[in-house]
Design a protein around this motif. Structure first.
Motif: not given
Length: 566
Positions: A123-129, A156-164
């Motif tokens: 699982k991806y958590v926002r702001g993970s490194k 590096r700090e990841l900034d990912c998001h799901f497509p709409w």
């Protein structure tokens, strides 16, 4: 500035000079449009997932010994997955021909694009490194083995998001600023990346431990941007041709100023400083990487030279406009411009902070980037936007100063001060026209300079964005950059040549005097008919015409051709 060339040069000679400079300006644009390619190019590299049984990481993995695997089907061989190596070689092959990097490429800038999938198990958590153990090797054309070049731990700090409309599966991640190298000494490079997982740290403190909540890593894509060698060579040759002419012009100008029997005026010093800073900017240091193998300071040195030129140029424009406000009692005093120059200093400090944080640190660690964290990115954008804001405010203030000068000249022309002498009136009108032309050229130069600066800053910010290939610096803007460079040199050359003291010491009108001025007057007899003859002050005062006076210190000399004596 009494006795300047711009006031004494004939209209015919001035027309020839302006015509030649106009053709030179066109030539600068054509060089960029026809000869120079676009400033930069980019290559996209897809990392291969390889297995390396030597988990110490001292063996080089390249295309020849890569045992490629599918990450989704791989069964771990070690507790921290250090056996997985992400590998790529630079540059690519094209048409079965191995491409080569060249020192004329000036720099390499890498932007990383991770491919992340979020699942129930990963699982991806926002702001993970994301922590990367990077080894970068290089080799020359005749070498068979890779040599160690750069090693770094990159976080590096990841900034990912799901497509709409999606809540799981493949994610879209923002590009990560990866590395920037200010010189290209080798033709071939290889990069090995390991992403170890500290399972104990993840179980104890997953929020502060890298590589824990990053989701499932599917792959890595890297875009590498470099300056085109063709553009570098055109740029270097252009500077090599221009700098001797400008250097000789600066020396000629200062020799004429020092030959005067008075100290240099503030405006003369400002023009000289502008000439020196432009000469420094024109020095063709682009040849250094072709002669020396290790010159990692090229990007920092280039930014410092550019910043110095911008600071001196903007300071000069304020002094140039202020010194032509002929009714201003604060003229010829640098302290009276401290409020104006503080604006230039503020913008310069903002850019200097950015350069020291970015370019300075990269001299020892090319993988350091102020853009690598959200806080650093905000500071970088803040620095660039503040400098841009100060620049816009500066241009507005400069426009106001020039408008004030224009208004003052109009007031001087509206009175009858010069109307009783037709030849003198035509002479003064010509001087005013020339000065207005120079002021318009100043406004044009200021506008294009600010536009060039804004394009460079915005283009550099785009290089660190999600689509670096769309940056202004990677598109065909060569003609604009070469044309702006030529305009700077033409403008400075025109100032040096036109505002140099004229050898015709008593020719032409020298000042638009205020009607209330009452200088202490002395009279120079005509050298043609009455050289050495005594002057009758009473007769001379009756013939005095304030239209033709030249202020020289505390005295006023009349032009010999405009005054006759009995």
């Amino acid at each position: 500035m009494a006795g300047a060339v711009i006031e004494n040069l004939s209209n015919q000679k001035l027309s020839y000079i302006l015509g030649i400079l106009f053709l030179v300006q066109i030539a600068f644009f054509l060089v960029g449009a026809w000869l120079a390619p676009k400033p930069t190019s980019s290559m996209e590299f897809l990392f291969r997932s390889c297995i390396d049984a030597n988990v110490t990481g001292r063996n080089w993995v390249d295309h020849q010994n890569c045992h490629e695997i599918e990450l989704a089907e791989h069964k771990p061989l070690s507790y921290d997955l250090r056996e997985i190596v992400f590998m790529t070689q630079m540059p690519h092959k094209r048409d079965n021909q191995q491409l080569r990097y060249h020192p004329s490429f000036q720099f390499l800038l890498g932007v990383m694009q991770p491919e992340i999938r979020s699942t129930a198990a990963f699982k991806y958590v926002r702001g993970s490194k994301l922590r990367l153990e990077v080894r970068m090797g290089a080799r020359s054309g005749g070498d068979e083995k890779w040599r160690d070049w750069i090693e770094a731990d990159v976080v590096r700090e990841l900034d990912c998001h799901f497509p709409w409309g999606h809540e799981s599966g493949d994610m879209r991640c923002e590009a990560l600023d990866f590395f920037e190298i200010g010189y290209v000494p080798f033709p071939f490079y290889v990069m090995n990346i390991r992403i170890p997982i500290d399972r104990e740290g993840c179980a104890r403190d997953p929020k502060n431990t890298a590589n824990c909540d990053v989701g499932e890593l599917v792959g890595l894509i890297m875009v590498v941007i470099h300056q085109n060698g063709g553009f570098t060579m055109v740029w270097a040759w252009m500077k090599t041709i221009v700098v001797p002419f400008l250097f000789l012009t600066v020396r000629w100008y200062w020799d004429r100023v020092q030959s005067l029997a008075r100290p240099p005026l503030l405006l003369e010093k400002a023009i000289f400083a502008l000439g020196v800073s432009t000469t420094v900017l024109d020095l063709p240091i682009e040849w250094l990487p072709l002669w020396f193998e290790r010159v990692p300071f090229m990007l920092l040195l280039g930014d410092l030279r550019q910043g110095l030129f911008y600071a001196v140029l903007c300071s000069f424009w304020l002094i140039f406009a202020g010194e032509h406000l002929i009714d201003d009692p604060t003229r010829n005093n640098l302290k009276s411009y401290w409020r104006n120059l503080s604006l230039v200093g503020s913008a310069g400090v903002a850019l200097l902070v950015y350069d020291m944080c970015e370019r300075g640190m990269q001299l020892s660690d090319p993988f350091y980037s102020i853009w690598s964290s959200s806080t650093g990115t905000k500071l970088a954008y803040l620095s660039i936007y503040l400098a841009t804001l100060f620049t816009v405010i500066y241009f507005s203030f400069l426009f106001y100063k020039i408008w004030m000068v224009w208004k003052l000249i109009k007031q001087k022309r509206s009175n009858q001060y010069y109307q009783n002498n037709e030849s003198r009136r035509l002479k003064v009108e010509a001087i005013i026209f020339r000065f207005k032309f120079l002021m318009l050229f100043t406004l044009l130069c200021a506008f294009l300079t600010i536009l060039s600066y804004a394009m460079k800053q915005h283009g550099e910010a785009q290089l660190h964005d999600d689509e670096p290939q769309e940056s202004l610096l990677t598109n065909s803007t060569s003609a604009f950059f070469t044309g702006t460079f030529g305009m700077w040199n033409i403008y400075v050359f025109l100032l040096l040549s036109m505002y140099a003291p004229s050898h015709k010491q008593y020719a032409g009108a020298q000042h638009l005097m205020d009607e209330t001025e009452k200088p202490n007057c002395t009279f120079a007899p005509s050298h043609k008919q009455y050289a050495g003859a005594p002057v009758n002050p009473k007769i001379a005062s009756q013939r005095l015409n304030p239209n033709i006076v030249e202020i020289t210190g505390e005295s006023v000399n009349l032009a010999a051709d405009d005054t006759t004596f009995p």
